[in-house]
Design an enzyme around this catalytic site. Structure first.
Site, short mmCIF file in Angstrom:
data_model
loop_
_atom_site.label_atom_id
_atom_site.label_comp_id
_atom_site.label_asym_id
_atom_site.label_seq_id
_atom_site.Cartn_x
_atom_site.Cartn_y
_atom_site.Cartn_z
N ASP A 113 0.84 -1.21 0.00
CA ASP A 113 0.00 0.00 0.00
C ASP A 113 0.87 1.26 0.00
OD1 ASP A 113 -1.82 2.14 0.74
OD2 ASP A 113 -3.20 0.57 1.39
N HIS A 160 -2.81 -0.17 -2.70
CA HIS A 160 -3.99 0.50 -2.14
C HIS A 160 -5.19 0.30 -3.07
CE1 HIS A 160 -5.70 3.38 0.68
NE2 HIS A 160 -6.28 3.98 -0.33
#
Length: 232
Positions: A170, A201
């Site tokens: 992420d 993400h």
């Protein structure tokens, strides 16, 4: 409109999208938006939950700043618009709005009075804050909640069963931050954290730049099982 309701909050009224399952009453899931507002993706998520026999409600978290935000995730101008709203969003007031939504949804005649909260990015942070600050949430699901590590001092307040999904790569939640989140939740028997190797993400979001069908199916399957277990 049949797919819109109004939530009478403590600090004002705000709109919400609602998706109803075929069989009512049903347990409810309050779906919390990213920085794009209650857009097509969030509405689709609600519709999919309704297909799984949940009453799904997505409140307008940005109502204080700009009611009715509906941004396109593939538009750079919309991204910048959403980031501006995100930057000035009052998270403490927002957590009250989420709790007000939970309270209102629990009282709907279509609801069995069992209510979960589920969110993505900003919405996932709001899931965490609501779950640690307030009672009356029956289950909580957080997908890649940015800035969660800044609020881990509140983790002792967690009462609701919590399911958290983290993407290992992420770009908005660093690996040290992910380690802090996992460590803080490790001592909570009602919290489960899943990590998704190689994922970025918003890997589980429709139309996300990093959408991964296999990882999304795995995460969403876990979410569905968790919600059915906690709410039925």
């Amino acid at each position: 409109m049949k797919d819109r309701i109004t939530i009478e909050g403590r600090e004002g009224a705000f709109g919400a999208y609602i998706a109803r399952p075929k069989t009512l009453p049903a347990p409810a899931v309050v779906v919390l938006q990213e920085l794009f507002g209650v857009n097509a993706d969030i509405r689709k998520t609600c519709d999919e939950l309704a297909e799984q026999d949940f009453l799904a409600v997505a409140p307008d978290l940005f109502w204080r700043q700009e009611p009715g935000v509906d941004l396109n995730v593939t538009s750079e101008a919309d991204w910048q618009h959403g980031l501006r709203l995100y930057g000035v969003y009052d998270r403490d007031a927002g957590a009250k709005d989420v709790k007000d939504t939970v309270n209102a949804v629990a009282k709907l005649p279509e609801c069995t009075d069992k209510v979960a909260v589920l969110g993505y990015c900003l919405g996932a942070l709001m899931v965490f804050l609501t779950a640690v600050r307030y009672h009356g949430v029956d289950a909580a699901v957080a997908y890649h909640g940015g800035d969660t590590e800044k609020y881990l001092g509140e983790v002792e307040g967690l009462n609701a069963p919590l399911l958290m999904h983290l993407a290992e790569e992420d770009e908005f939640i660093s690996k040290p931050a992910q380690a802090q989140i996992k460590a803080a939740l490790a001592g909570k028997p009602n919290a489960t954290v899943y990590s998704y190797p190689g994922q970025h993400h918003a890997f589980a979001r429709h139309n996300g730049a990093h959408y991964n069908a296999a990882a999304a199916a795995l995460a969403n399957g876990r979410t569905s099982e968790f919600l059915h277990q906690q709410l039925r």
